[in-house]
Enzyme design. Sequence first.
Site, PDB file in Angstrom:
ATOM      1  N   ASP A   1      -0.734 -24.155   5.201  1.00 34.88           N
ATOM      2  CA  ASP A   1      -0.142 -23.701   3.937  1.00 34.88           C
ATOM      3  C   ASP A   1       0.805 -22.522   4.151  1.00 34.88           C
ATOM      4  O   ASP A   1       0.878 -21.612   3.330  1.00 34.88           O
ATOM      5  CB  ASP A   1      -1.242 -23.320   2.944  1.00 34.88           C
ATOM      6  CG  ASP A   1      -2.174 -22.237   3.476  1.00 34.88           C
ATOM      7  OD1 ASP A   1      -2.026 -21.834   4.656  1.00 34.88           O
ATOM      8  OD2 ASP A   1      -3.053 -21.780   2.721  1.00 34.88           O
TER       9      ASP A   1
ATOM     10  N   LYS B   1       4.682   7.543  -4.557  1.00 29.27           N
ATOM     11  CA  LYS B   1       4.691   6.081  -4.463  1.00 29.27           C
ATOM     12  C   LYS B   1       4.899   5.575  -3.032  1.00 29.27           C
ATOM     13  O   LYS B   1       5.861   4.885  -2.730  1.00 29.27           O
ATOM     14  CB  LYS B   1       5.763   5.507  -5.379  1.00 29.27           C
ATOM     15  CG  LYS B   1       5.563   5.867  -6.846  1.00 29.27           C
ATOM     16  CD  LYS B   1       6.663   5.304  -7.725  1.00 29.27           C
ATOM     17  CE  LYS B   1       6.416   5.693  -9.173  1.00 29.27           C
ATOM     18  NZ  LYS B   1       7.493   5.191 -10.071  1.00 29.27           N
TER      19      LYS B   1
ATOM     20  N   ASP C   1       2.335 -17.022   3.076  1.00 35.00           N
ATOM     21  CA  ASP C   1       1.185 -17.847   2.743  1.00 35.00           C
ATOM     22  C   ASP C   1       1.348 -18.281   1.287  1.00 35.00           C
ATOM     23  O   ASP C   1       1.721 -17.478   0.435  1.00 35.00           O
ATOM     24  CB  ASP C   1      -0.084 -16.999   2.922  1.00 35.00           C
ATOM     25  CG  ASP C   1      -1.347 -17.775   2.642  1.00 35.00           C
ATOM     26  OD1 ASP C   1      -1.487 -18.310   1.530  1.00 35.00           O
ATOM     27  OD2 ASP C   1      -2.221 -17.837   3.527  1.00 35.00           O
TER      28      ASP C   1
END
Length: 348
Positions: free
Chosen positions: A229, A279, A334
């Site tokens: 996958d 951040k 993925d």
Amino acid sequence: MCLKELLIGPDATVRDALLVIDMHEISEVLVTDTRNKLLGAVSENDLRRSLLQGANLGDPVSDLIRPPMMTVGSKSGRAEVLDLMRALGLRQVPILDDEGHVEGLHIENRVLGVRKRPNWAIIMAGGKGTRLGPLTKTIPKPMLPVAGRPILERLVLHLVGAGIERIFLSVNYLASIVEKHFGDGSQFGCSIEYLREDPDVPLGTGGALRLLGELGYAPAEPLLLMNGDLITGFSVDGLLNAHADSGAVATIATSTYEHQIPFGVTECDGNELVRIVEKPTPTWEVNAGIYVIDPALLSRVPHGQLYPITELFVDCISRGERVCSWSLRDDWQDIGRPDELARARGQA
């Protein structure tokens, strides 16, 4: 068929070029010098047109040479090349190195000139894909299409383009769909065989490896194992060469994962603030679901039970055996969740 059979020199005749085109069912023949540097191409249409205009079969093709319709580099993915060939109506596309020498040739059902690898590949294609919900109700997750081709087909074509000629597909859920699509692999330029799990006893990412030995197969070279996958253009040569050079019994391909923290992160010494990082985006190397393992490890996989491949690596480490990682710097994704599949399809 070998690459040299599809090349002619600038002194070749119209007859020579037509013989190559007719014998190999191609639309144009490549013209190279003595060092295999591409000079151009001569198309079937131009050859026939020249004959209608009075040329003789013994005339040289030099006046008919023009640039080929398309060329690609050695790193071009086979699936993408085939898509372009189909869109442009081409039967072949030459592979050139950085100096313009012909290294290989993409044709419809094979790649010529690519170094063949003795390694076998196993693709795990038996999972149900439950996280994708209704998308996998009637189709196995690896057969979901991305850009017009099933994910699993893209992986097979990528391996073939890298010189892998023998591929095993581990199947379980809706296995008949996979087997009907791929058959014996001949139309994809390789040999494909199937490792069939018991539908009532899923074997996980590692358990199906035991089926190789039970079916009488004994690989002589390290095995390339990967999940079915994945959308990736990883360097097959790079991974296999790194494994061979490391002296490891297993090598795990890793990909860089980034996660942006949406807040300012405080760093303190006790209760005293040292600094604030706004951040930040920390990164980790994560398991990419692509591995190389030595054949001797196959006997350690238990029979007929769920067995994650990672347990095999833990076992190796506990025995003091070397397990290495290899950083995958190519595209990798993925598609196990709906948002990941949407990104792969360009929908997010």
